[in-house]
Design an enzyme around this catalytic site. Structure first.
Site, PDB file in Angstrom:
ATOM      1  N   SER A 104     -24.971  92.619  -1.967  1.00 28.59           N
ATOM      2  CA  SER A 104     -24.389  91.855  -3.079  1.00 28.59           C
ATOM      3  C   SER A 104     -25.231  90.610  -3.366  1.00 28.59           C
ATOM      4  O   SER A 104     -24.923  89.853  -4.277  1.00 28.59           O
ATOM      5  CB  SER A 104     -22.947  91.446  -2.752  1.00 28.59           C
TER       6      SER A 104
ATOM      7  N   ASN B 192     -14.854  87.066   5.741  1.00 27.31           N
ATOM      8  CA  ASN B 192     -13.701  87.366   4.879  1.00 27.31           C
ATOM      9  C   ASN B 192     -13.029  86.102   4.339  1.00 27.31           C
ATOM     10  O   ASN B 192     -12.678  86.033   3.168  1.00 27.31           O
ATOM     11  CB  ASN B 192     -12.681  88.224   5.634  1.00 27.31           C
TER      12      ASN B 192
ATOM     13  N   THR C 254      -0.513  88.698 -45.145  1.00 24.21           N
ATOM     14  CA  THR C 254       0.175  89.550 -44.174  1.00 24.21           C
ATOM     15  C   THR C 254      -0.281  90.954 -44.538  1.00 24.21           C
ATOM     16  O   THR C 254      -0.502  91.231 -45.731  1.00 24.21           O
ATOM     17  CB  THR C 254       1.711  89.442 -44.270  1.00 24.21           C
ATOM     18  N   HIS C 255      -0.459  91.804 -43.541  1.00 24.71           N
ATOM     19  CA  HIS C 255      -0.988  93.166 -43.770  1.00 24.71           C
ATOM     20  C   HIS C 255      -2.358  93.119 -44.455  1.00 24.71           C
ATOM     21  O   HIS C 255      -2.736  94.056 -45.143  1.00 24.71           O
ATOM     22  CB  HIS C 255      -0.035  94.018 -44.614  1.00 24.71           C
TER      23      HIS C 255
ATOM     24  N   SER D  52     -31.942  91.780 -41.213  1.00 25.92           N
ATOM     25  CA  SER D  52     -32.058  93.214 -40.955  1.00 25.92           C
ATOM     26  C   SER D  52     -33.530  93.571 -40.917  1.00 25.92           C
ATOM     27  O   SER D  52     -34.342  92.980 -41.639  1.00 25.92           O
ATOM     28  CB  SER D  52     -31.348  93.970 -42.078  1.00 25.92           C
TER      29      SER D  52
ATOM     30  N   LYS E 254     -30.568  91.017 -46.256  1.00 20.15           N
ATOM     31  CA  LYS E 254     -29.380  90.908 -45.409  1.00 20.15           C
ATOM     32  C   LYS E 254     -29.329  89.637 -44.570  1.00 20.15           C
ATOM     33  O   LYS E 254     -30.335  89.146 -44.082  1.00 20.15           O
ATOM     34  CB  LYS E 254     -29.313  92.093 -44.413  1.00 20.15           C
TER      35      LYS E 254
ATOM     36  N   ASN F 163     -26.705  88.702 -41.488  1.00 20.85           N
ATOM     37  CA  ASN F 163     -25.574  89.297 -40.762  1.00 20.85           C
ATOM     38  C   ASN F 163     -24.880  88.295 -39.837  1.00 20.85           C
ATOM     39  O   ASN F 163     -25.545  87.508 -39.174  1.00 20.85           O
ATOM     40  CB  ASN F 163     -26.067  90.491 -39.928  1.00 20.85           C
TER      41      ASN F 163
ATOM     42  N   GLU G 148     -19.689  89.080 -34.647  1.00 25.69           N
ATOM     43  CA  GLU G 148     -19.682  90.515 -34.332  1.00 25.69           C
ATOM     44  C   GLU G 148     -19.863  90.742 -32.835  1.00 25.69           C
ATOM     45  O   GLU G 148     -19.155  91.540 -32.218  1.00 25.69           O
ATOM     46  CB  GLU G 148     -20.810  91.224 -35.075  1.00 25.69           C
TER      47      GLU G 148
ATOM     48  N   TYR H 150      -8.495  92.541   4.386  1.00 26.10           N
ATOM     49  CA  TYR H 150      -9.755  92.664   3.646  1.00 26.10           C
ATOM     50  C   TYR H 150     -10.240  94.109   3.658  1.00 26.10           C
ATOM     51  O   TYR H 150     -10.150  94.809   4.670  1.00 26.10           O
ATOM     52  CB  TYR H 150     -10.834  91.755   4.253  1.00 26.10           C
TER      53      TYR H 150
ATOM     54  N   GLN I 283     -15.594  93.421  -2.522  1.00 22.61           N
ATOM     55  CA  GLN I 283     -16.879  92.871  -2.946  1.00 22.61           C
ATOM     56  C   GLN I 283     -17.114  93.181  -4.433  1.00 22.61           C
ATOM     57  O   GLN I 283     -17.860  92.473  -5.112  1.00 22.61           O
ATOM     58  CB  GLN I 283     -18.001  93.477  -2.095  1.00 22.61           C
TER      59      GLN I 283
ATOM     60  N   LYS J 164     -16.869  90.683  -7.743  1.00 18.59           N
ATOM     61  CA  LYS J 164     -17.777  89.628  -8.198  1.00 18.59           C
ATOM     62  C   LYS J 164     -18.460  89.896  -9.520  1.00 18.59           C
ATOM     63  O   LYS J 164     -18.501  89.017 -10.384  1.00 18.59           O
ATOM     64  CB  LYS J 164     -18.813  89.344  -7.118  1.00 18.59           C
TER      65      LYS J 164
END
Ligand code: ARG
Length: 447
Positions: free
Chosen positions: A24, A111, A156-157, A278, A284, A286, A291, A318, A323, A326
């Site tokens: 690790s 541990n 709304t909607h 782009s 473009k 973006n 996003e 433990y 592990q 993480k």
């Protein structure tokens, strides 16, 4: 065959694949300052309790401080064969100061050590996240304040519903983020409990002083149950959960910014510094940050599910499975921190297309409810008023009249003779919007 710190009872060398599989260090090396800080506190306690001699403790602490410098200056050689950050540091300590370094791990296990390191790291992180969220709320509040007269359609909607103040819309996010901060702050209470002293699972026969270690490391409390101490990852799950909710909020704001910056809405302009182009379409621009944030919300949710699944059904105490907490935790931290920072900067650099928003706010017969409320004030039951206004809207659509406020008084009175000249006050976009939002406190960012 004692190359590994735990190698005493082993006759054969560890398989290369196992080393790769079980290491690790490639990711838990970021815990190094906390591992060293925790070890120094533990070592001071061992000396104070006369479990190890004072002189040995001083050698160990000096060695640990040097190791900190070595890591910080990039000289430290991390080794996969030594598995994790705890053993990498301990082995280096013994190499540097000799066998006396081996006394550090008295009355301790990896541990309880790993629980300590993770808690110390998370404690700092949570404070940073709360701080960043405060800056983010300020940036949103500033944008709202600088555009306090802007009126936009409320939806709304995703259909135009009633006009709202742009400030009101933005401050909704401040309230969400305020709750996010509170959730992180609450999580901090459970993080802030000292685990050290539980040993592998059963405690220790050495006369350790946990309260003293807690004092050195600024923990207001110590854990009660040794088995729970080494098998608890609730605090990791809570952090990932609070982060998931935060990212959900960010993804909602992202979605709105993406829509608003489209040609179809044209409500806002995100500054060039926060957009990309782009490779094929030269025209473009973006909205990549919103996003990507919307996309990264998925990985933060995934991290929460990953750690919940790791912990599901684990027997006490433990287990090495743990592990696997993480990478999801660290990835969540990194994702949340950069997303919030970028959003803060981006919000400071958004231009509002006030005219477009206002024009859109007037469309969709958005003041129809005002006419219904007006009729109620004149004594009609709300349901009857609703029906009258339904007819008014139908009439407007058939005659291609854009707003109910464009009707003449005669036309209005054709639907109800309760309507008088003062109707135009009620359907006024600006007045009606400001009047409606008066009941709510929208200028308090909670910062
Ligand atoms: N690297 C381990 C982890 O992150 C540290 C604890 C190892 N304990 C053990 N008994 N192998 O969980």
């Amino acid at each position: 065959m004692a190359e590994k710190p735990w190698g005493g009872r082993f006759a054969e060398k560890t398989h290369d694949l196992l080393e790769k599989f079980s290491e690790s260090i490639s990711y838990d090396k970021r815990l190094y300052p906390y591992d060293i800080r925790g070890s120094i506190a533990h070592c001071k306690m061992l000396a104070k309790q006369e479990i190890i001699p004072q002189a040995d403790s001083e050698k160990i602490i000096a060695g640990l401080e040097e190791i900190l410098q070595e890591i910080e200056s990039g000289q430290f050689q991390f080794s996969e064969a030594l598995e994790d950050i705890h053993m990498n540091i301990e082995k280096r300590l013994i190499d540097k100061i000799g066998d006396v370094g081996g006394k550090l791990h008295t009355a301790r296990s990896r541990n309880d050590q790993v629980a300590l390191d993770t808690k110390l790291y998370l404690r700092d992180t949570i404070k940073d996240v709360i701080n960043l969220l405060g800056q983010f709320r300020s940036a949103i509040a500033e944008l709202a304040k600088n555009n306090s007269d802007v009126i936009m359609p409320g939806y709304t909607h995703l259909q135009r519903a009633q006009p709202v103040l742009f400030a009101n819309h933005m401050m909704a996010y401040c309230d969400m983020l305020q709750r996010d901060s509170e959730r992180f702050d609450d999580c901090l209470k459970r993080v802030n409990v000292l685990p050290l002293g539980a040993g592998a699972l059963a405690g220790t026969t050495f006369p350790i002083d946990r309260e003293y270690v807690a004092g050195l490391l600024d923990f207001p409390a110590i854990t009660r149950n040794s088995l729970d101490t080494v098998s608890d990852r609730d605090f990791v799950i809570e952090f990932c959960s609070a982060s998931s909710i935060l990212m959900m909020h960010l993804s909602r704001l992202s979605e709105e910014l993406i829509l608003w910056s489209s040609d179809e809405f044209d409500f806002i302009e995100i500054s060039d510094a926060f957009c990309t182009g782009s490779s094929i379409m030269p025209q473009k621009k973006n909205p990549d940050i919103p996003e990507l944030t919307r996309g990264k919300t998925g990985r933060v949710y995934g991290n929460l599910i990953a750690i919940l699944t790791v912990m599901k059904g684990l027997p006490l105490a433990y287990n090495r499975d743990m592990q696997e907490d993480k990478e999801p935790l660290f990835d969540t931290i990194d994702t949340v921190m950069i997303s919030v920072q970028l959003f803060t900067e981006m919000m400071k650099n958004i231009e509002i297309n006030k005219g477009k928003m206002f024009a859109a706010a007037g469309g969709g017969y958005s003041t129809a409810t005002e006419v219904a409320d007006y009729l109620v004030r004149k004594g009609l039951p709300f349901r009857d008023a609703h029906a009258v206004v339904g007819n008014i809207v139908k009439y407007c659509i058939s005659k291609d009249i854009a707003q109910v406020g464009d009707l003449s008084l005669d036309e209005f009175r054709g639907f109800s003779d309760s309507i008088e000249n003062d109707i135009y006050e009620y359907v006024d976009l600006v007045k009606s919007t400001i009047n409606k939002s008066k009941l709510f406190k929208i200028d308090d960012a909670g910062v």
